[in-house]
Design a protein around this motif. Structure first.
Motif, mmCIF file in Angstrom:
data_model
loop_
_atom_site.group_PDB
_atom_site.id
_atom_site.type_symbol
_atom_site.label_atom_id
_atom_site.label_comp_id
_atom_site.label_asym_id
_atom_site.label_seq_id
_atom_site.Cartn_x
_atom_site.Cartn_y
_atom_site.Cartn_z
ATOM 1 N N ARG A 132 0.977 -0.367 -9.427
ATOM 2 C CA ARG A 132 0.645 0.847 -10.188
ATOM 3 C C ARG A 132 0.330 2.010 -9.248
ATOM 4 N N SER A 133 -0.329 1.715 -8.137
ATOM 5 C CA SER A 133 -0.762 2.779 -7.222
ATOM 6 C C SER A 133 0.393 3.457 -6.503
ATOM 7 N N ILE A 134 1.546 2.787 -6.401
ATOM 8 C CA ILE A 134 2.675 3.397 -5.690
ATOM 9 C C ILE A 134 3.772 3.880 -6.652
ATOM 10 N N ASP A 158 0.859 -1.186 0.000
ATOM 11 C CA ASP A 158 0.000 0.000 0.000
ATOM 12 C C ASP A 158 0.892 1.231 0.000
ATOM 13 N N GLY A 159 0.332 2.367 0.305
ATOM 14 C CA GLY A 159 1.083 3.611 0.225
ATOM 15 C C GLY A 159 1.853 3.979 1.478
ATOM 16 N N SER A 173 5.685 6.848 -2.613
ATOM 17 C CA SER A 173 5.712 6.450 -4.027
ATOM 18 C C SER A 173 7.144 6.176 -4.482
ATOM 19 N N LYS A 221 -2.066 -3.999 -9.579
ATOM 20 C CA LYS A 221 -2.792 -2.750 -9.315
ATOM 21 C C LYS A 221 -2.131 -1.990 -8.171
ATOM 22 N N LYS A 222 -1.691 -2.722 -7.161
ATOM 23 C CA LYS A 222 -1.031 -2.078 -6.020
ATOM 24 C C LYS A 222 0.312 -1.482 -6.437
#
Length: 203
Positions: free
Chosen positions: A126-128, A95-96, A100, A123-124
């Protein structure tokens, strides 16, 4: 089964460190990947083991965080590579919390994810990633579970460290769903190609 995977890496952490800290066969792979990133990038080594490739990434001038669910691996990584930061974490829980990254380097860790999990982890990732960030996903080509890479004997007992095979088509389709675009194949020494290993670069 997940317990077998973790136990395998706990039991082999020291042997892996002793072998790989002096083995530079992945150095060209690291240099190829880092060449895509900005100067002094922030890089996440996903499933870092005892930190040998984290060390090589850091040698390029990157700020490196390595995560792994093996406490033994992380203890060794902290001792042998103090220039990097290491945290115990199952990357399914990514997670974050650590911010990033300009790059995510996943060398041989993603094959432990079942097909139902890999899209979620992509997806995770990509999110970071920063807007121009890149991810290197190193897997073995094929379909199903590899018996050769899965069932391994350690200290007289056979451990199932379930190892899934993934085709380029499958990985790129899952990555696309996750918002990642396939860029090209990253460099790998020919000996890795001989055994089916592939390095896929996404952004």
């Amino acid at each position: 089964m997940a317990n077998d995977i973790k136990l395998f890496y706990d039991l082999t952490a020291q042997e892996t460190a002793d072998q790989w800290y002096g083995e530079e066969i992945l150095k060209p792979t690291v240099l190829d990947f880092v060449s895509l990133l900005p100067a002094k990038p922030r890089v996440l080594d996903l499933g870092c083991g005892p930190g040998h490739e984290s060390m090589r990434i850091a040698q390029t001038g990157a700020e490196v965080l390595g995560v792994d669910f093996s406490g033994e691996c992380i203890s060794i990584a902290r001792a042998r590579c103090p220039q990097c930061r290491f945290e115990v974490m199952d990357f399914r829980d990514l997670d974050g919390r650590y911010g990033s990254f300009d790059g995510v380097f996943a060398a041989g860790s993603m094959p432990h994810l079942a097909p139902g999990e890999i899209g979620t982890v992509l997806k995770k990732i990509r999110s970071i990633l920063t807007g121009n960030g890149y991810a290197a996903i190193i897997v073995v080509d094929g379909e199903g579970i590899s018996e050769k890479f899965s069932n391994l004997e350690v200290d007289g007992r056979v451990l199932n460290r379930t190892f899934y095979l993934y085709t380029r088509k499958y990985i790129t389709e899952e990555a696309k769903k996750a918002g990642l675009k396939f860029v090209r194949e990253g460099y790998l020494d020919p000996i890795f190609h001989k055994y089916g290993w592939r390095n896929y670069i996404f952004r």
